[in-house]
Design a protein around this motif. Sequence first.
Motif, PDB file in Angstrom:
ATOM      1  N   ALA A 114       0.828  -1.209   0.000  1.00  0.00           N
ATOM      2  CA  ALA A 114       0.000   0.000   0.000  1.00  0.00           C
ATOM      3  C   ALA A 114       0.860   1.255   0.000  1.00  0.00           C
ATOM      4  CB  ALA A 114      -0.926  -0.005   1.218  1.00  0.00           C
ATOM      5  N   LYS A 145      -9.087  -2.032  -1.816  1.00  0.00           N
ATOM      6  CA  LYS A 145      -7.735  -2.569  -1.918  1.00  0.00           C
ATOM      7  C   LYS A 145      -7.365  -2.746  -3.387  1.00  0.00           C
ATOM      8  CE  LYS A 145      -7.878  -5.080   2.469  1.00  0.00           C
ATOM      9  NZ  LYS A 145      -9.179  -4.551   2.871  1.00  0.00           N
ATOM     10  N   GLN A 155      -2.331  -5.601  -3.187  1.00  0.00           N
ATOM     11  CA  GLN A 155      -2.599  -5.722  -1.756  1.00  0.00           C
ATOM     12  C   GLN A 155      -3.322  -7.027  -1.452  1.00  0.00           C
ATOM     13  OE1 GLN A 155      -4.715  -2.110  -1.046  1.00  0.00           O
ATOM     14  NE2 GLN A 155      -2.901  -0.830  -1.269  1.00  0.00           N
ATOM     15  N   LEU A 180      -8.289   0.676  -7.219  1.00  0.00           N
ATOM     16  CA  LEU A 180      -8.767   0.080  -5.981  1.00  0.00           C
ATOM     17  C   LEU A 180     -10.097  -0.617  -6.222  1.00  0.00           C
ATOM     18  CD1 LEU A 180      -7.990   2.926  -3.411  1.00  0.00           C
ATOM     19  CD2 LEU A 180      -6.576   0.954  -4.022  1.00  0.00           C
TER      20      LEU A 180
END
Length: 328
Positions: A159, A267, A271, A306
């Motif tokens: 991240a 995420k 990730q 994301l």
Amino acid sequence: MGVWRIDADVLAGGRFVVSPMAETVGCLAALNGQHRVSPSQRDWLAEHRAAFRARWAADPFALPFLRDAIRPGWLADFLVRPPRGDAPRFADELARVADTTDEQARRDILETLDRPLAPVLRGDGLVERAVELLDWVWRHTIRPGWPRRRRVFEADIVARTERLGSGGWTAVLDRLRPGMRWLGDGRLQINAYDYPPRDVTGSRLLFVPVTAYRGWVAWEEPGDVHAIVYPCTGWLAQDPDVVPPDALARLVGPARARILTLLAAPKSTTQLVALTGQTLGSAGGHLRVLREAGLADRRRAGRSVLYYRTELGDALCRGEGGRRPPRP
């Protein structure tokens, strides 16, 4: 305030490293009760504090050592040396602590101590007993769950690396730990303490995630290595081993159900790879299916993409509520 002067070359060479010893020291500080406990440490502390006290409360060395060497706002330097290598092993880090002389350990403990050193710490065997304490904490309270912790730390690193790509080092360094912020002009405020500025030009700079509340800074001379140990916070401390609802797993498959459960907060694909251990291709394929089913969607954040749950995905995940797997 404590300020480090950092040039562009040092930042360009900065590396993220997972350190078992840093996590062990941070957890020992929590067990000691003199450092504030982070939200991600609370369940672990409730599980292990009684066993720790049963083993060490009557020990003539442990409590005086903890009181003097791990104080509020202070950790003795020989316990927090910067890690070596990209993937240090606990045994190797413990051996470095063991190489410390008793006299050096006493100097480190006394550096800011405003009272006489505890009598039990003045004789031979100080470092040997400290090593025994660290090894016990690692073996009995951390090593059984280390794979999960490592995955959480690796997801944190992913991240922050993505944030580096979208916002530069300022986005990564600003408020990485409490009291820390980028001041500009090559100046990084490390904490609010009144320390002289420290020039780290030409140093190797490491960033080490832990579950501790504040983290700490450390350096080693010679070797010219500086480390910023920072708290892994927010969704990054999310348990990657939470099991999705059984009905959801039967409906979409265990792997996709687990990914959907982890999308409680947005995420990226990388990730999710770090949290689940799946390959990049597998995670990407599952995300594509979840999007086509209307259970997940995506949005761009800077240079990152994301993924997040839709309302339908939220509803399915709420069906039974996530549960933890039984302990082995």
